[in-house]
Design a protein around this motif. Sequence first.
Motif, PDB file in Angstrom:
ATOM      1  N   GLY A  58       0.806  -1.578  -0.307  1.00 40.60           N
ATOM      2  CA  GLY A  58      -0.027  -0.735  -0.012  1.00 40.60           C
ATOM      3  C   GLY A  58       1.016   1.154  -0.416  1.00 40.60           C
ATOM      4  O   GLY A  58       1.781   0.798   0.385  1.00 40.60           O
ATOM      5  N   VAL A  59       0.408   2.284  -0.570  1.00 41.97           N
ATOM      6  CA  VAL A  59       1.172   3.469  -1.272  1.00 41.97           C
ATOM      7  C   VAL A  59       0.589   4.747  -0.983  1.00 41.97           C
ATOM      8  O   VAL A  59      -1.015   4.665  -0.842  1.00 41.97           O
ATOM      9  CB  VAL A  59       1.917   3.475  -1.834  1.00 41.97           C
ATOM     10  N   TYR A  60       0.657   5.822   0.015  1.00 43.56           N
ATOM     11  CA  TYR A  60       0.110   7.079  -0.043  1.00 43.56           C
ATOM     12  C   TYR A  60       0.061   8.122  -1.004  1.00 43.56           C
ATOM     13  O   TYR A  60       1.381   7.864  -1.150  1.00 43.56           O
ATOM     14  CB  TYR A  60       0.013   6.786   1.687  1.00 43.56           C
ATOM     15  N   ALA A  61      -0.290   8.736  -0.912  1.00 41.06           N
ATOM     16  CA  ALA A  61       0.138   9.912  -1.246  1.00 41.06           C
ATOM     17  C   ALA A  61      -0.133  11.598  -0.415  1.00 41.06           C
ATOM     18  O   ALA A  61      -1.016  11.057   0.581  1.00 41.06           O
ATOM     19  CB  ALA A  61      -1.120  10.263  -2.535  1.00 41.06           C
ATOM     20  N   ALA A  62       0.059  12.461  -1.145  1.00 36.26           N
ATOM     21  CA  ALA A  62       0.630  13.679   0.000  1.00 36.26           C
ATOM     22  C   ALA A  62      -1.155  14.210   0.082  1.00 36.26           C
ATOM     23  O   ALA A  62      -1.678  14.268  -1.042  1.00 36.26           O
ATOM     24  CB  ALA A  62       1.148  14.777  -0.679  1.00 36.26           C
ATOM     25  N   VAL A  63      -0.785  14.865   1.332  1.00 32.46           N
ATOM     26  CA  VAL A  63      -2.266  15.872   1.087  1.00 32.46           C
ATOM     27  C   VAL A  63      -1.673  16.670  -0.542  1.00 32.46           C
ATOM     28  O   VAL A  63      -0.740  17.299   0.308  1.00 32.46           O
ATOM     29  CB  VAL A  63      -2.306  16.536   2.324  1.00 32.46           C
ATOM     30  N   GLY A  64      -2.595  16.871  -0.543  1.00 29.35           N
ATOM     31  CA  GLY A  64      -2.514  18.257  -2.178  1.00 29.35           C
ATOM     32  C   GLY A  64      -2.356  17.258  -3.277  1.00 29.35           C
ATOM     33  O   GLY A  64      -2.053  16.399  -3.357  1.00 29.35           O
ATOM     34  N   GLY A  65      -1.825  18.043  -4.057  1.00 26.47           N
ATOM     35  CA  GLY A  65      -1.675  17.536  -5.349  1.00 26.47           C
ATOM     36  C   GLY A  65      -0.181  17.802  -5.674  1.00 26.47           C
ATOM     37  O   GLY A  65       0.765  18.156  -5.102  1.00 26.47           O
ATOM     38  N   PRO A  66       0.423  16.914  -6.900  1.00 25.44           N
ATOM     39  CA  PRO A  66       1.899  17.016  -7.207  1.00 25.44           C
ATOM     40  C   PRO A  66       2.287  18.590  -7.393  1.00 25.44           C
ATOM     41  O   PRO A  66       1.711  19.623  -7.752  1.00 25.44           O
ATOM     42  CB  PRO A  66       1.704  16.415  -8.457  1.00 25.44           C
ATOM     43  N   PHE A 101       7.043  11.020  -3.095  1.00 21.97           N
ATOM     44  CA  PHE A 101       8.593  10.620  -3.609  1.00 21.97           C
ATOM     45  C   PHE A 101       7.461   9.268  -4.390  1.00 21.97           C
ATOM     46  O   PHE A 101       8.016   8.137  -5.353  1.00 21.97           O
ATOM     47  CB  PHE A 101       9.366  10.166  -2.681  1.00 21.97           C
ATOM     48  N   VAL A 102       6.145   7.957  -3.634  1.00 20.60           N
ATOM     49  CA  VAL A 102       6.532   7.103  -3.689  1.00 20.60           C
ATOM     50  C   VAL A 102       5.502   7.583  -5.224  1.00 20.60           C
ATOM     51  O   VAL A 102       5.608   6.140  -5.482  1.00 20.60           O
ATOM     52  CB  VAL A 102       4.702   6.480  -3.129  1.00 20.60           C
ATOM     53  N   GLY A 135       7.989   5.275  -7.467  1.00 19.85           N
ATOM     54  CA  GLY A 135       7.883   3.692  -7.459  1.00 19.85           C
ATOM     55  C   GLY A 135       8.103   2.503  -6.295  1.00 19.85           C
ATOM     56  O   GLY A 135       7.847   1.947  -6.088  1.00 19.85           O
ATOM     57  N   SER A 136       8.641   3.601  -5.208  1.00 19.04           N
ATOM     58  CA  SER A 136       9.539   2.829  -3.729  1.00 19.04           C
ATOM     59  C   SER A 136       8.133   3.101  -3.142  1.00 19.04           C
ATOM     60  O   SER A 136       7.413   3.694  -2.630  1.00 19.04           O
ATOM     61  CB  SER A 136      11.043   3.490  -3.915  1.00 19.04           C
ATOM     62  N   ALA A 137       8.568   1.871  -2.456  1.00 22.41           N
ATOM     63  CA  ALA A 137       7.879   1.954  -1.297  1.00 22.41           C
ATOM     64  C   ALA A 137       8.086   2.066   0.254  1.00 22.41           C
ATOM     65  O   ALA A 137       9.468   2.649   0.444  1.00 22.41           O
ATOM     66  CB  ALA A 137       7.605   0.603  -0.557  1.00 22.41           C
ATOM     67  N   PRO A 138       7.380   3.187   0.837  1.00 22.47           N
ATOM     68  CA  PRO A 138       8.130   3.818   2.845  1.00 22.47           C
ATOM     69  C   PRO A 138       8.445   2.149   2.864  1.00 22.47           C
ATOM     70  O   PRO A 138       8.938   0.590   2.906  1.00 22.47           O
ATOM     71  CB  PRO A 138       6.792   3.434   3.091  1.00 22.47           C
ATOM     72  N   SER A 139       9.800   2.885   3.713  1.00 19.83           N
ATOM     73  CA  SER A 139      10.408   2.170   4.647  1.00 19.83           C
ATOM     74  C   SER A 139       9.637   1.095   5.199  1.00 19.83           C
ATOM     75  O   SER A 139       8.875   1.032   6.313  1.00 19.83           O
ATOM     76  CB  SER A 139      11.697   2.980   5.639  1.00 19.83           C
ATOM     77  N   ASN A 140      10.680  -0.846   5.257  1.00 16.96           N
ATOM     78  CA  ASN A 140      10.011  -1.311   5.711  1.00 16.96           C
ATOM     79  C   ASN A 140      10.927  -1.766   7.334  1.00 16.96           C
ATOM     80  O   ASN A 140      10.698  -3.014   7.676  1.00 16.96           O
ATOM     81  CB  ASN A 140      10.448  -3.014   5.354  1.00 16.96           C
ATOM     82  N   TYR A 141      11.823  -0.598   7.746  1.00 13.75           N
ATOM     83  CA  TYR A 141      12.371  -1.086   8.745  1.00 13.75           C
ATOM     84  C   TYR A 141      12.425   0.172  10.093  1.00 13.75           C
ATOM     85  O   TYR A 141      12.956  -0.016  10.646  1.00 13.75           O
ATOM     86  CB  TYR A 141      13.826  -0.893   8.428  1.00 13.75           C
TER      87      TYR A 141
END
Length: 331
Positions: A38-46, A257-258, A262-268
């Motif tokens: 699952g990825v998320y988008a920022a508030v507001g647009g690009p 950034f996501v 296409g990178s995922a948030p940190s898994n650690y």
Amino acid sequence: MSYTGPDFDPPQPRRSPLRRPLTVAIAALVPGALLGWGVYAAVGGPDGGGGGADRAAGERTSQAPSSDAAPSAPGDAKAPTGSSPSPTATARKPSASASKSAPAAASGPLRGKVVVIDPGHNPGNFRHTAEINRKVNVGTHWKECDTTGTATDAGWPEAKFTLDVAHRLRTLLEKQGATVKLTQDDDRSYGPCVDERARIGNEARADAAISIHADGSGAGNRGFHVILPGTVHDGAADTRAIVAPSAELGERVAGNFVRATGSAPSNYVGGGTGLVTRTDLGGLNLSTVPKVFIECGNMRDGADAALLTSGAWRQKAAQGMSEGIVSFLRG
């Protein structure tokens, strides 16, 4: 970001202090390689620090990364070690990257806005270990001036990565009309120290500041994370006025950034949110302007390193940061 830099010859040439919930919402799934993450988008647009383990030092063979799509080129320490506090000033080469930048575009959505980009570390730091090990006051405690940064297993240094991305980001932001200042551009022998990095943004009265890094955690630890300032009010440090706007800036940078990479948030670190709050980083503690750090990936993981050494991917990383900053500044 590294805390014990490698000994190599470089290549030649949630926001838990906040009372409101995170505004980053899960909005999309990154297809293909992310396989349902699952990825998320920022508030507001690009439109600095990392949380990983200390880096292992050692002699490595240098390997030049790809530089496709690159524009023309012109951190904080973790465990305090080294000399006692000293007033010695950071040595400089004859330049003024902190006070000069290319002229802002005549028009654009960011006309009149100032953005400070802090490329983590300095390619010359490893030649000046005594200077970068001296302590500076970061408000809550004393910390090392700077560190050498980490490197890929093949020997490509974080300091080269951060400068390359900073150049790309500067180009994108200037096209949007912003005035852009870099804290260093490989134009000084070492540093600047973490307190000076913060001061450069403060004196520029930046509307937004971002410190660019890559982590040096263990293999298998993957993904990016954005570091937000926590609430600090101690000595010279007072982040109370910038905690909320910095969190908004970080959320927008993370979401874009996501989408761009296409990178995922940190898994650690960060619990899958890609957002981490810290109160031990001088570059954040001493800032009086909205500021975040971004760890773009883990240089010591083979899969992440393949991305970080790709010029095409670095361009996407710069694009994601740019879109997040523009979104933040446009409101």
